[in-house]
Design a protein around this motif. Structure first.
Motif: not given
Lengths: 423, 348
Positions: A69, A166, A168
Motif C-alpha cells: 500500500h 494493496g 491499507a
C-alpha cells in the motif's frame, strides 16, 4: 428550562445564604468521587500505558498491511481502473516499473517482495529479479519488456495478487490464523488439510487447559478442605508447602521435571526397581509430562481461592444438617459443597486462563503435538518475524478467551451461583 | 544561580574528560554469537586476543539466531549489539530489509582474501559449519553410512534426533529417498518434491526425537535416548573431547557459512570494523578452528593449518564427498511457506 428552575427556586426555602441540603450532599458526593478517582488514577494511568495501549497497538498489527500500500501507490491507483480480467492497461506496467525502480536497493523493495511472497511463494524472487533488470531502456514498450524479464508479468493473476495485497488493512493474517484464506476470486476458502494447523492447535489449547483445570480441581479441593478444617498451626504449615513452589522459578521447576521424568530418571528407575515395569516408560516429550508439570505449577492458583472461600464457610450449617438426620456425605454434598462454588469458579477460571497462554512448559516438555497457540505466536515473532501473523494469532487467542470469560460470567459467575434455592 | 553555574561547570568538565578518554581508551564492542562450545572457541580465538592487542574489550552475548530482537532494535533506533553472528539466509534477508550495514571492505580487507561465497554485501564469513549425521559408536554395532540408513528403523531400531524445523529436515528426507545432492533443491522447489519429502518423513515420524538447541543432540546421543541424530559437527567434536565415542557421517552433510554483520545504526561502527578485521586474520581463524572444527573462511588460514585439525573440518576434501552447500536463496524464498507446512505436519 428557565420556567422549571424558577419553580424550583420558588419551592426552595427562602434566604438561601446557606446552600441547600441537596446541593451540599451533591457536593460532598462529588468530592468523594473525585477522591476515589484520584486514588485509582495512578493505577489507571499505569494500566493504560503499560497494558491497554501495547495490546491495542499489537492487535492493530494483525490487520495492518502497509508494505504494498505505501510503496506502490501509483501502481495501485492505476490497477483500480482494471476489471481484473485480461491484462491490465499499459499505464499499470509503466507506474509499476517506475515505482519498483525507485524502491530498488532500499528496504522498501524487500518489504514488497516479502509481502507478495506470502500471496504466492516465488513472488519474492520475481520482484528481486525484476528490480535488478531495471531501469528499462528509454522508449521501450514496458508491458512486453517486463514480460520478457519474467513471463509471470504477462499473467493476470500476478497483478490480481498485487491488487489483493494493496489494501491499507487486510483480513489475510486473521483468516490465516483460523486456517482460512481468500482465493483469486475473493471468496473465503478453507486451507488444504496438509497446511491447516491453527484451528486444531486452538482446540488443543482449550482441551489441554480444560484437563489441567480439572486435574487441579480434583487434587486441590481435598487439600483446601483439609487446610480449612485443621487447626491454625497445622494449616499454616500446609499453607507453607502450598506456597513453597512460588519461590522457585518456573524454568527451574520445568527443568527439575525433565530430570525426574526422563528415561534414565528417578521415576523410571524406581518403577523398574520395584518391578512395576520392565523398560522405561515414556514420560517426557509427550502429553503426560506436560500435564504433570502444568498441574504442579498451577495447583496453588486453585488451592488458594478454594481455601479462602472454605475458610469463610461456617461449620454450623453442616452440623445443623447432620443433626436433622442428613447422612454425612449427603450433608457435605448438599450443604457444604454448593457454598464452595464461588471458590471453584474463581480457581478454575484463574487456572484455565493461565493455561491458555502457557508456553515454556509445553515447549520444553512436549513434542510438537503438545504445542499450544503461544508456541506459534513465539515462532512468528522470533523466527520468521511475521508480526502480522503473530498479532493475528494473539487476537484469536484473546478473543476466544474473552468469549469464554463472558460465558463464564453469564452462567457461572460468582453472582449467578444460586444452586441452593432460597426458600 | 551559583549552584546552577557550578553544575554547568561540572557537566562541561565531565564532557571534556569523556572526550579526552574517548580519544585514548577504547570503547568495548558487544559481540553476539550462538553461545555454547562455539562461543567458548570464539572467546579464545577472537575476544581474548582482541583485548590483549589493545583493540578494545569485547562484551560477549548469545542468542539463537532470532532476528526479531535486531529488527526491534534497528526500528527503535537504539542499537546495543555491535557485531552479530548470523546464518546465511537471515543475513541475506536482513541485508535486503536494511537490518544490517552494507560493509565497507576497505576497513576489513580485500574480498579476494576470503574463500569464494563467504563474503557478501553485509556479512563477512567467520567459519564454515556443517549439519551432519552422527551416532554413538558404543551403542551401534554397524555404522550407518547415509541418510537412507537413518530412515532404516529395522536395521537400526531406536529413536532418531532431528532439528525441529523444515530447514535441513526436508533435504535429509529427500536424500534418504534417493535424490542426488545436486538435485535436492530442484526437487524441493516443486510441489511434488515437497509432498515426497513429507511422505518420507511420515515413515519415521513416531521415531523422531526433535531437538532445538545445538547442545541437545550430543547429550541425547550420549545418554542413549537416540541412536543417531542430525548434529552441528562442532558440537560432536566437543563431546568427543569429553571422552564420548560419537562419530560423524560426512556423506549427505549440508554446510553453511556463519557471518559477522553489523546491525544498522550501531553507534560503535568503527570498533565493530576493527573487531571484524581482527577476527578475520588467518592466525586468529586458525586458533578458532583448532578449538572447534569449523572451517576458516580466510584462504590463508587453510594453508598453514595442522593437518590433523584440517582433516576434521567440514571443508576437508575427504569430508566434502557427498556433502553440499545449503541454498540460501531457496530458503529465503520458500522458508516461510515450508516452515508453516512443517509446523502443520509436526503438530498433527
Amino acid at each position: 428550562m428557565t420556567a422549571a428552575s424558577n419553580t424550583a427556586d420558588a419551592l426552595a426555602p427562602p434566604a438561601a445564604s446557606v446552600p441547600s441540603l441537596k446541593k451540599r450532599l451533591r457536593r460532598a458526593e462529588m468530592r468523594k468521587k473525585l477522591l476515589y478517582g484520584a486514588l485509582i488514577l495512578p493505577l489507571a494511568v499505569f494500566l493504560l500505558v503499560a497494558f491497554v495501549w501495547p495490546i491495542a497497538s499489537l492487535l492493530t498489527r494483525s490487520i495492518d498491511n502497509p508494505e504494498v500500500h505505501d510503496n506502490l501507490p501509483h501502481t495501485l491507483r492505476e490497477l483500480k481502473a482494471w476489471d481484473g480480467e485480461g491484462m491490465p492497461p499499459a499505464a499499470v506496467f509503466t507506474a509499476f516499473a517506475a515505482e519498483l525502480e525507485s524502491a530498488k536497493g532500499s528496504p522498501a523493495i524487500a518489504e514488497i517482495a516479502k509481502r507478495l511472497n506470502r500471496e504466492e511463494t516465488g513472488y519474492r524472487s520475481l520482484i528481486m529479479k525484476t528490480a535488478r533488470k531495471l531501469p528499462l531502456p528509454a522508449d521501450t514498450d514496458v508491458p512486453s519488456a517486463l514480460t520478457e524479464i519474467d513471463a509471470r508479468w504477462g499473467e493476470a493473476e500476478t497483478w490480481r495478487a498485487i491488487r489483493r495485497s494493496g489494501g491499507a488493512t487486510t483480513p489475510f493474517y486473521l483468516l490465516a490464523a483460523i486456517d482460512r484464506s481468500i482465493d483469486t476470486h475473493g471468496n473465503i476458502v478453507t486451507a488444504p488439510p496438509e497446511e491447516a494447523v491453527y484451528v486444531n492447535v486452538l482446540m488443543r489449547t482449550f482441551w489441554m487447559s480444560l484437563i489441567v483445570t480439572g486435574l487441579c480441581l480434583v487434587l486441590g479441593f481435598p487439600v483446601a478442605y483439609l487446610m480449612a478444617k485443621l487447626a491454625t498451626k497445622q494449616s499454616n504449615m500446609l499453607m507453607f508447602f502450598v506456597l513453597l513452589p512460588f519461590w522457585t522459578s518456573v524454568l527451574v521447576r520445568v527443568a527439575a521435571w525433565i530430570i525426574l521424568l526422563q528415561n534414565e530418571g528417578l521415576i523410571n528407575k524406581v518403577l523398574m526397581a520395584i518391578g512395576l515395569t520392565d523398560g522405561p516408560l515414556q514420560l517426557l516429550f509427550n502429553r503426560v509430562g506436560v500435564y504433570v508439570a502444568m498441574v504442579h505449577i498451577l495447583l496453588p492458583f486453585m488451592v488458594l481461592p478454594l481455601y479462602s472461600v472454605m475458610k469463610g464457610i461456617s461449620p454450623v450449617y453442616v452440623r445443623a444438617a447432620v443433626s436433622l438426620g442428613c447422612p454425612p456425605f449427603k450433608s457435605f454434598w448438599k450443604v457444604y459443597f454448593p457454598q464452595t462454588l464461588p471458590g471453584i469458579g474463581a480457581g478454575a477460571l484463574l487456572v484455565f486462563i493461565m493455561c491458555m497462554g502457557y508456553y515454556i512448559t509445553p515447549a520444553l516438555l512436549g513434542s510438537p503435538q503438545e504445542q499450544m497457540v503461544s508456541y506459534f505466536i513465539a515462532f512468528y515473532t522470533n523466527q520468521t518475524i511475521n508480526w502480522g501473523m503473530a498479532a493475528a494469532l494473539s487476537a484469536v487467542l484473546l478473543g476466544a478467551t474473552l468469549v469464554l470469560y463472558m460465558v463464564y460470567a453469564r452462567y457461572l459467575g460468582p453472582t449467578r451461583v444460586k444452586l441452593v434455592k432460597p426458600r | 544561580m551559583k549552584m546552577k553555574l557550578s553544575r554547568t561547570l561540572i557537566q562541561s568538565a565531565v564532557a571534556a574528560a569523556a572526550l579526552t578518554l574517548a580519544g585514548t581508551a577504547l570503547a568495548d564492542v558487544t559481540v553476539i554469537s550462538f553461545g555454547g562450545a562455539n562461543q567458548k572457541a570464539q572467546d579464545k580465538a577472537f575476544y581474548g586476543p582482541f583485548a590483549a592487542s589493545k583493540g578494545g574489550s569485547v562484551t560477549p552475548g548469545e542468542y539463537n539466531g532470532e532476528q526479531a530482537k535486531i529488527k526491534a532494535m534497528v526500528e527503535a533506533g537504539n542499537v546495543t549489539w555491535d557485531v552479530v553472528e548470523v546464518e546465511s539466509p537471515e543475513l541475506l534477508r536482513g541485508c535486503e530489509e536494511g537490518l544490517y550495514e552494507k560493509l565497507d571492505y576497505s576497513k576489513i580487507g580485500a574480498k579476494s582474501e576470503f574463500l569464494p561465497k563467504t563474503v557478501s554485501d553485509c556479512g563477512v564469513g567467520i567459519f564454515v559449519w556443517s549439519t551432519a549425521l552422527a551416532y554413538n559408536a558404543d551403542k551401534l554395532k554397524t555404522a550407518p553410512t547415509s541418510w537412507a540408513d537413518f530412515w532404516d528403523v529395522k536395521k537400526f531400531p531406536g529413536k532418531r534426533g532431528l532439528r525441529k524445523g523444515a530447514k535441513y529436515t526436508l533435504e535429509f528426507a529427500l536424500l534418504a529417498d534417493g535424490v542426488k545432492p545436486a538435485d535436492v533443491y530442484k526437487v524441493l522447489g516443486t510441489k511434488e518434491g515437497v509432498e515426497r519429502a513429507f511422505k518420507k518423513l511420515d515413515q519415521i515420524k513416531g521415531d523422531i526425537q526433535w531437538w532445538e538447541a545445538g547442545a541437545q543432540p550430543p547429550q541425547l546421543l550420549a545418554s542413549g535416548d537416540v541412536v543417531m541424530s542430525s548434529v552441528y559437527n562442532g558440537r560432536i567434536a566437543a563431546a568427543q573431547k569429553e571422552g564420548k565415542n560419537l562419530k560423524i557421517v560426512w556423506n549427505g552433510s549440508i554446510y553453511d557459512v556463519d557471518s559477522w554483520a553489523i546491525p544498522k545504526g550501531s553507534p560503535k561502527r568503527d570498533e565493530a570494523y576493527r573487531f571484524i578485521k581482527f577476527a578475520s586474520q588467518p592466525e586468529n581463524q586458525r586458533v578458532f578452528s583448532a578449538e572447534i572444527p569449523y572451517g576458516p573462511t580466510n584462504a590463508k588460514a587453510v594453508s598453514g593449518m595442522d593437518p590433523k585439525i584440517a582433516a576434521e573440518l567440514p571443508t576437508a576434501p575427504e569430508n566434502l564427498k557427498g556433502a553440499f552447500a545449503t541454498d540460501t536463496e531457496f530458503w529465503v524464498e520458500h522458508g516461510e511457506d515450508l516452515e508453516q507446512r512443517f509446523n502443520a505436519w509436526a503438530a498433527r
